[in-house]
Design an enzyme around this catalytic site. Structure first.
Site, PDB file in Angstrom:
ATOM      1  N   ILE A  71       0.865  -1.189   0.000  1.00 45.21           N
ATOM      2  CA  ILE A  71       0.000   0.000   0.000  1.00 45.21           C
ATOM      3  C   ILE A  71       0.898   1.234   0.000  1.00 45.21           C
ATOM      4  CG2 ILE A  71      -0.197   0.069   2.532  1.00 45.21           C
ATOM      5  CD1 ILE A  71      -3.130   1.079   2.108  1.00 45.21           C
ATOM      6  N   ILE A  73       0.587   5.777  -0.333  1.00 42.30           N
ATOM      7  CA  ILE A  73      -0.086   7.050  -0.626  1.00 42.30           C
ATOM      8  C   ILE A  73       0.998   7.997  -1.133  1.00 42.30           C
ATOM      9  CG2 ILE A  73      -1.334   9.029   0.364  1.00 42.30           C
ATOM     10  CD1 ILE A  73      -3.041   6.505   0.300  1.00 42.30           C
ATOM     11  N   GLU A 105       2.004  -7.691   6.848  1.00 42.28           N
ATOM     12  CA  GLU A 105       3.333  -7.640   7.465  1.00 42.28           C
ATOM     13  C   GLU A 105       3.891  -6.241   7.295  1.00 42.28           C
ATOM     14  OE1 GLU A 105       3.686 -10.506   4.990  1.00 42.28           O
ATOM     15  OE2 GLU A 105       3.235 -12.069   6.444  1.00 42.28           O
ATOM     16  N   ASN A 110       8.890   1.084  10.382  1.00 43.38           N
ATOM     17  CA  ASN A 110       7.967   1.918   9.596  1.00 43.38           C
ATOM     18  C   ASN A 110       6.884   2.508  10.510  1.00 43.38           C
ATOM     19  OD1 ASN A 110       6.318   3.118   7.701  1.00 43.38           O
ATOM     20  ND2 ASN A 110       6.375   1.390   6.268  1.00 43.38           N
ATOM     21  N   TYR A 117      -1.910   1.202  10.749  1.00 44.70           N
ATOM     22  CA  TYR A 117      -2.527  -0.112  10.938  1.00 44.70           C
ATOM     23  C   TYR A 117      -3.186  -0.216  12.316  1.00 44.70           C
ATOM     24  CZ  TYR A 117       0.270  -1.207   6.804  1.00 44.70           C
ATOM     25  OH  TYR A 117       0.823  -1.195   5.549  1.00 44.70           O
TER      26      TYR A 117
HETATM   27  C1  LIG Z   1       1.862   4.361   5.507  1.00 42.53           C
HETATM   28  C2  LIG Z   1       1.039   5.268   4.576  1.00 42.53           C
HETATM   29  C3  LIG Z   1       0.264   4.413   3.567  1.00 42.53           C
HETATM   30  C4  LIG Z   1       0.049   6.080   5.457  1.00 42.53           C
HETATM   31  O1  LIG Z   1      -0.778   6.852   4.592  1.00 42.53           O
HETATM   32  P1  LIG Z   1      -1.318   8.291   5.040  1.00 42.53           P
HETATM   33  O2  LIG Z   1      -2.359   8.701   4.085  1.00 42.53           O
HETATM   34  O3  LIG Z   1      -0.167   9.202   5.243  1.00 42.53           O
HETATM   35  O4  LIG Z   1      -1.943   7.932   6.482  1.00 42.53           O
HETATM   36  P2  LIG Z   1      -3.125   8.719   7.202  1.00 42.53           P
HETATM   37  O5  LIG Z   1      -3.022  10.187   6.893  1.00 42.53           O
HETATM   38  O6  LIG Z   1      -4.411   8.032   6.910  1.00 42.53           O
HETATM   39  O7  LIG Z   1      -2.722   8.512   8.712  1.00 42.53           O
HETATM   40  C5  LIG Z   1      -3.118   7.342   9.433  1.00 42.53           C
HETATM   41  C6  LIG Z   1      -2.409   7.350  10.766  1.00 42.53           C
HETATM   42  O8  LIG Z   1      -1.009   7.216  10.558  1.00 42.53           O
HETATM   43  C7  LIG Z   1      -0.333   8.346  11.142  1.00 42.53           C
HETATM   44  N1  LIG Z   1       0.745   8.782  10.271  1.00 42.53           N
HETATM   45  C8  LIG Z   1       0.694   9.092   8.967  1.00 42.53           C
HETATM   46  N2  LIG Z   1       1.912   9.479   8.540  1.00 42.53           N
HETATM   47  C9  LIG Z   1       2.718   9.422   9.637  1.00 42.53           C
HETATM   48  C10 LIG Z   1       4.087   9.690   9.871  1.00 42.53           C
HETATM   49  N3  LIG Z   1       4.907  10.104   8.881  1.00 42.53           N
HETATM   50  N4  LIG Z   1       4.583   9.471  11.116  1.00 42.53           N
HETATM   51  C11 LIG Z   1       3.780   9.053  12.127  1.00 42.53           C
HETATM   52  N5  LIG Z   1       2.473   8.773  11.963  1.00 42.53           N
HETATM   53  C12 LIG Z   1       1.960   8.961  10.739  1.00 42.53           C
HETATM   54  C13 LIG Z   1      -1.333   9.438  11.226  1.00 42.53           C
HETATM   55  O9  LIG Z   1      -0.959  10.324  12.244  1.00 42.53           O
HETATM   56  C14 LIG Z   1      -2.596   8.685  11.499  1.00 42.53           C
HETATM   57  O10 LIG Z   1      -2.680   8.404  12.858  1.00 42.53           O
HETATM   58  P3  LIG Z   1      -3.599   9.333  13.787  1.00 42.53           P
HETATM   59  O11 LIG Z   1      -5.006   9.153  13.261  1.00 42.53           O
HETATM   60  O12 LIG Z   1      -3.374   8.748  15.120  1.00 42.53           O
HETATM   61  O13 LIG Z   1      -3.098  10.728  13.631  1.00 42.53           O
HETATM   62  C15 LIG Z   1       1.954   6.298   3.849  1.00 42.53           C
HETATM   63  O14 LIG Z   1       2.720   6.988   4.803  1.00 42.53           O
HETATM   64  C16 LIG Z   1       2.880   5.672   2.821  1.00 42.53           C
HETATM   65  O15 LIG Z   1       2.512   5.501   1.664  1.00 42.53           O
HETATM   66  N6  LIG Z   1       4.117   5.346   3.242  1.00 42.53           N
HETATM   67  C17 LIG Z   1       5.119   4.806   2.318  1.00 42.53           C
HETATM   68  C18 LIG Z   1       4.778   3.394   1.870  1.00 42.53           C
HETATM   69  C19 LIG Z   1       4.626   2.454   3.051  1.00 42.53           C
HETATM   70  O16 LIG Z   1       5.382   2.501   4.016  1.00 42.53           O
HETATM   71  N7  LIG Z   1       3.606   1.574   2.961  1.00 42.53           N
HETATM   72  C20 LIG Z   1       3.278   0.642   4.018  1.00 42.53           C
HETATM   73  C21 LIG Z   1       4.121  -0.559   4.051  1.00 42.53           C
HETATM   74  S1  LIG Z   1       3.848  -1.581   2.626  1.00 42.53           S
END
Ligand SMILES: CC(C)(COP(=O)(O)OP(=O)(O)OC[C@H]1O[C@@H](n2cnc3c(N)ncnc32)[C@H](O)[C@@H]1OP(=O)(O)O)[C@@H](O)C(=O)NCCC(=O)NCCS
Length: 148
Positions: A71, A73, A105, A110, A117
């Site tokens: 996944i 974003i 996983e 991360n 999650y």
């Molecule tokens: C992990 C990922 C999908 C989260 O997407 P996102 O749209 O930024 O997440 P959201 O805005 O919906 O946030 C969901 C929760 O995660 C937290 N979060 C998001 N980015 C964060 C960051 N950089 N550090 C800490 N917490 C974070 C948010 O605070 C939120 O928690 P809260 O409701 O308690 O505030 C995105 O950061 C990403 O694409 N990362 C790179 C790829 C990756 O690591 N994928 C997952 C492993 S395969």
């Protein structure tokens, strides 16, 4: 509230998906990994936000279990709740096709993914030692589960 869309990933989307994957991950999936996933019949989606691609995900379904394989974003759209909305939609989609459990996983390093999650109701059920390649040696995987 932006208008969200969920579009099945096709061949024409792979350049965009692979470019995002390379930007978002230190150890990205290759184009071949995505091609193999599509060929295996995994669910693969582009998330659109007001008509613009904003994320992508791949989910494997086996009987009554679903597994989140990938996944992401896009960087400028992170931290706005899209990851959470996308994951909740993927969970609802899995439930509607008969899945009872969602697994994934994640690297313990991360933090953003672990927080996402946990906020989406996943709980840790174990660790796989040395599962991922890391910058220095191997890194464990945290295995998480959510009932659907
Ligand atoms: C992990 C990922 C999908 C989260 O997407 P996102 O749209 O930024 O997440 P959201 O805005 O919906 O946030 C969901 C929760 O995660 C937290 N979060 C998001 N980015 C964060 C960051 N950089 N550090 C800490 N917490 C974070 C948010 O605070 C939120 O928690 P809260 O409701 O308690 O505030 C995105 O950061 C990403 O694409 N990362 C790179 C790829 C990756 O690591 N994928 C997952 C492993 S395969």
């Amino acid at each position: 509230m932006p208008a969200l869309g969920f579009v099945p990933i096709g061949e024409a989307d792979l350049d965009w998906v692979c470019a995002q994957e390379a930007e978002l991950h230190a150890h990205p999936w290759t184009r071949g990994n995505f091609v193999d996933s599509l060929a295996s019949g995994h669910d693969a989606w582009v998330l659109t936000c007001d008509g613009e691609p904003a994320g992508y995900a791949v989910v494997m379904h086996i009987l009554d279990e679903s597994h989140l394989l990938d996944i992401g974003i896009v960087a400028p759209m992170q931290g706005r709740g899209l990851g959470r909305l996308f994951l909740d939609w993927l969970a609802a989609s899995a439930r509607s096709r008969g899945s009872e459990t969602f697994f994934l996983e994640v690297r313990p390093s991360n933090a953003s993914a672990l927080r996402l999650y946990a906020r989406c109701g996943f709980i840790e059920i174990g660790r796989r030692r040395g599962y991922y390649p890391g910058r220095a040696g191997r890194e464990d995987a945290v295995v998480m589960r959510r009932a659907l």
